[in-house]
Design a protein around this motif. Structure first.
Motif, short mmCIF file in Angstrom:
data_model
loop_
_atom_site.label_atom_id
_atom_site.label_comp_id
_atom_site.label_asym_id
_atom_site.label_seq_id
_atom_site.Cartn_x
_atom_site.Cartn_y
_atom_site.Cartn_z
N ARG A 1 41.46 -83.91 -4.84
CA ARG A 1 41.27 -83.14 -3.61
C ARG A 1 42.55 -83.17 -2.76
O ARG A 1 42.90 -82.17 -2.14
CB ARG A 1 40.09 -83.69 -2.80
CG ARG A 1 39.92 -82.96 -1.47
CD ARG A 1 38.67 -83.40 -0.72
NE ARG A 1 38.70 -82.94 0.66
CZ ARG A 1 38.40 -81.70 1.06
NH1 ARG A 1 38.04 -80.80 0.16
NH2 ARG A 1 38.46 -81.37 2.33
N TYR B 1 44.44 -79.96 -1.34
CA TYR B 1 44.74 -79.85 0.10
C TYR B 1 46.23 -79.56 0.32
O TYR B 1 46.59 -78.77 1.20
CB TYR B 1 44.33 -81.14 0.80
CG TYR B 1 44.32 -81.06 2.31
CD1 TYR B 1 43.20 -80.60 2.99
CD2 TYR B 1 45.43 -81.43 3.05
CE1 TYR B 1 43.18 -80.51 4.37
CE2 TYR B 1 45.44 -81.34 4.43
CZ TYR B 1 44.31 -80.89 5.08
OH TYR B 1 44.31 -80.80 6.45
N ARG C 1 42.77 -73.53 3.80
CA ARG C 1 42.45 -74.74 4.56
C ARG C 1 41.94 -74.34 5.93
O ARG C 1 42.56 -73.57 6.66
CB ARG C 1 43.70 -75.61 4.70
CG ARG C 1 43.44 -76.93 5.46
CD ARG C 1 44.70 -77.78 5.52
NE ARG C 1 45.72 -77.21 6.39
CZ ARG C 1 46.92 -76.81 5.99
NH1 ARG C 1 47.26 -76.89 4.72
NH2 ARG C 1 47.79 -76.32 6.86
N ASP C 2 40.77 -74.87 6.29
CA ASP C 2 40.20 -74.65 7.62
C ASP C 2 39.74 -76.01 8.13
O ASP C 2 38.67 -76.48 7.77
CB ASP C 2 39.04 -73.67 7.55
CG ASP C 2 38.48 -73.33 8.93
OD1 ASP C 2 39.00 -73.85 9.94
OD2 ASP C 2 37.50 -72.55 9.00
N ARG D 1 38.23 -78.67 5.61
CA ARG D 1 37.54 -77.97 4.52
C ARG D 1 38.52 -77.08 3.75
O ARG D 1 39.43 -76.50 4.32
CB ARG D 1 36.39 -77.13 5.07
CG ARG D 1 35.26 -77.98 5.63
CD ARG D 1 34.06 -77.11 5.98
NE ARG D 1 32.93 -77.92 6.40
CZ ARG D 1 31.72 -77.44 6.66
NH1 ARG D 1 31.49 -76.13 6.55
NH2 ARG D 1 30.73 -78.24 7.02
N TYR E 1 38.69 -73.88 0.74
CA TYR E 1 37.95 -72.78 0.14
C TYR E 1 38.85 -72.06 -0.86
O TYR E 1 40.07 -71.99 -0.69
CB TYR E 1 37.54 -71.76 1.21
CG TYR E 1 36.66 -72.32 2.30
CD1 TYR E 1 35.28 -72.35 2.17
CD2 TYR E 1 37.23 -72.82 3.48
CE1 TYR E 1 34.47 -72.86 3.18
CE2 TYR E 1 36.43 -73.34 4.49
CZ TYR E 1 35.06 -73.35 4.34
OH TYR E 1 34.27 -73.86 5.34
N ARG F 1 35.41 -66.04 1.35
CA ARG F 1 35.43 -67.37 0.76
C ARG F 1 34.42 -67.44 -0.39
O ARG F 1 33.25 -67.10 -0.21
CB ARG F 1 35.09 -68.43 1.82
CG ARG F 1 36.16 -68.57 2.89
CD ARG F 1 35.69 -69.39 4.07
NE ARG F 1 36.80 -69.67 4.98
CZ ARG F 1 36.64 -70.21 6.20
NH1 ARG F 1 35.42 -70.50 6.65
NH2 ARG F 1 37.70 -70.44 6.95
N TRP G 1 36.68 -79.98 -4.98
CA TRP G 1 37.73 -79.72 -4.00
C TRP G 1 37.28 -78.77 -2.89
O TRP G 1 37.61 -78.99 -1.73
CB TRP G 1 38.99 -79.14 -4.65
CG TRP G 1 39.21 -79.45 -6.10
CD1 TRP G 1 39.44 -78.57 -7.10
CD2 TRP G 1 39.27 -80.75 -6.71
NE1 TRP G 1 39.62 -79.22 -8.30
CE2 TRP G 1 39.51 -80.56 -8.09
CE3 TRP G 1 39.12 -82.06 -6.24
CZ2 TRP G 1 39.62 -81.61 -9.01
CZ3 TRP G 1 39.22 -83.10 -7.14
CH2 TRP G 1 39.47 -82.88 -8.50
N PHE G 2 36.55 -77.74 -3.30
CA PHE G 2 36.25 -76.66 -2.37
C PHE G 2 34.85 -76.76 -1.78
O PHE G 2 33.95 -77.34 -2.38
CB PHE G 2 36.40 -75.29 -3.06
CG PHE G 2 37.79 -74.99 -3.53
CD1 PHE G 2 38.86 -75.01 -2.65
CD2 PHE G 2 38.04 -74.68 -4.86
CE1 PHE G 2 40.14 -74.72 -3.07
CE2 PHE G 2 39.32 -74.39 -5.30
CZ PHE G 2 40.37 -74.42 -4.40
N THR G 3 34.68 -76.15 -0.61
CA THR G 3 33.38 -75.98 0.02
C THR G 3 32.87 -74.59 -0.32
O THR G 3 33.63 -73.62 -0.30
CB THR G 3 33.51 -76.11 1.55
OG1 THR G 3 33.95 -77.44 1.85
CG2 THR G 3 32.18 -75.84 2.25
N ASP H 1 31.31 -69.59 3.42
CA ASP H 1 30.41 -69.37 4.54
C ASP H 1 30.69 -68.05 5.24
O ASP H 1 30.25 -67.82 6.36
CB ASP H 1 30.52 -70.53 5.54
CG ASP H 1 31.95 -70.74 6.04
OD1 ASP H 1 32.83 -69.94 5.68
OD2 ASP H 1 32.17 -71.70 6.79
#
Length: 308
Positions: free
Chosen positions: A74, A78, A111-112, A115, A117, A133, A144-146, A149
């Motif tokens: 991760r 990132y 990157r947010d 998090r 995506y 996303r 790694w990713f969410t 949304d």
């Protein structure tokens, strides 16, 4: 590296397009690693430039084409990620779209906050338009990713209404259906389709993702431009097979091979999907849907934002 062949669909005998566009899907490689980031962007934009030289007005690059795919941790994912639209990669894509007067769809790690995506970005001649996303995550992406949304947005552009999908999303028929219900004229699918347990290809050389893309275009009466990548990225191998499917589901022109860097183009009437095809005097896919029955079990509603 040899320059890719730019494959164009043969022109139609009678051209009745009322909203013409030339769509291009770019099939290329990308390598994971922060040190490869600049080369990934430059190669993607060079190929997009060749598509623009061939007259393309909407160009689609693969998922994560800026970063490569096979992150080891991760923390590494990132390190590759950027904010959208403030990051330098989106700014580069914006500058290209402005300079070449085109619309461009391309994928990167977003990157947010904390998090991450897998996102597809849409830019045009006037700059950033929007992004999507990825909703459905494949295999180690879940480490790694969410899950996305952003919902399933459709973006108004000067070309028409553009919907975005990313890779594994095409396996879920609700996704292209929701975009079609919102009036999408074109769905751009940015992909990193990987080799799966055999059989990967059928005797015709087509993979399952090709058939799913064709089916989604057919049953939703919408053009789908699907750009996949090639090559290997650490332990991941990618299977190409990029294509542009017309509103009838059939590919417009060729389907790209599994190992070749390739640009496919197709001339389309962007608003063709707004007229529902009548299969015969009595049957039509859109009108025949029994949403009065489906919605109670699946949450479907009978209304739609745009009539077809």
């Amino acid at each position: 590296m040899p320059e890719p062949h730019v494959e164009s669909a043969p022109p139609r005998a009678v051209d009745r397009r009322v909203s013409p566009a030339r769509i291009a899907v770019v099939q290329c490689d990308a390598r994971v690693g922060v040190d490869n980031h600049e080369e990934n962007i430059e190669r993607g934009l060079a190929l997009a430039g060749r598509a623009a030289d061939a007259g393309a007005t909407l160009i689609v690059l693969p998922e994560l084409c800026a970063t490569g795919y096979a992150f080891a941790t991760r923390a590494e994912a990132y390190a590759h990620a950027e904010e959208v639209p403030a990051g330098k990669t989106v700014r580069r894509w914006e500058a290209f779209a402005r300079d070449r007067a085109v619309h461009l769809v391309a994928g990167l790690a977003e990157r947010d906050g904390v998090r991450l995506y897998s996102s597809a970005v849409l830019v045009g001649p006037d700059g950033y338009i929007g992004h999507y996303r990825k909703t459905h995550l494949w295999n180690t992406e879940k480490l790694w990713f969410t899950p996305g949304d952003t919902g399933v947005p459709v973006f108004e552009t000067t070309l028409g209404r553009v919907g975005l999908l990313v890779c594994w999303d095409i396996w879920f028929p609700e996704m292209p259906r929701l975009l079609a219900l919102q009036g999408a004229d074109v769905i751009c699918s940015a992909n990193n389709w990987v080799w799966t347990p055999p059989p990967v290809f059928d005797p015709s050389g087509r993979c399952m993702a090709v058939y799913l893309t064709m089916t989604a275009a057919h049953v939703n009466n919408v053009v789908i431009a699907a750009a996949n990548r090639i090559g290997t990225d650490r332990d991941a191998r990618f299977l190409g097979c990029s294509l542009i499917a017309g509103t009838n589901g059939w590919p417009i022109g060729e389907i790209a091979g599994p190992d070749e860097e390739r640009i496919l183009t197709a001339d389309v009437d962007v608003v063709d999907s707004r007229s529902a095809p009548i299969w015969n005097g009595l049957n039509d896919l859109v009108r025949d849907r029994r949403t009065d029955l489906y919605h109670t079990m699946l949450g479907y509603t009978q209304g739609r934002a745009f009539p077809r």
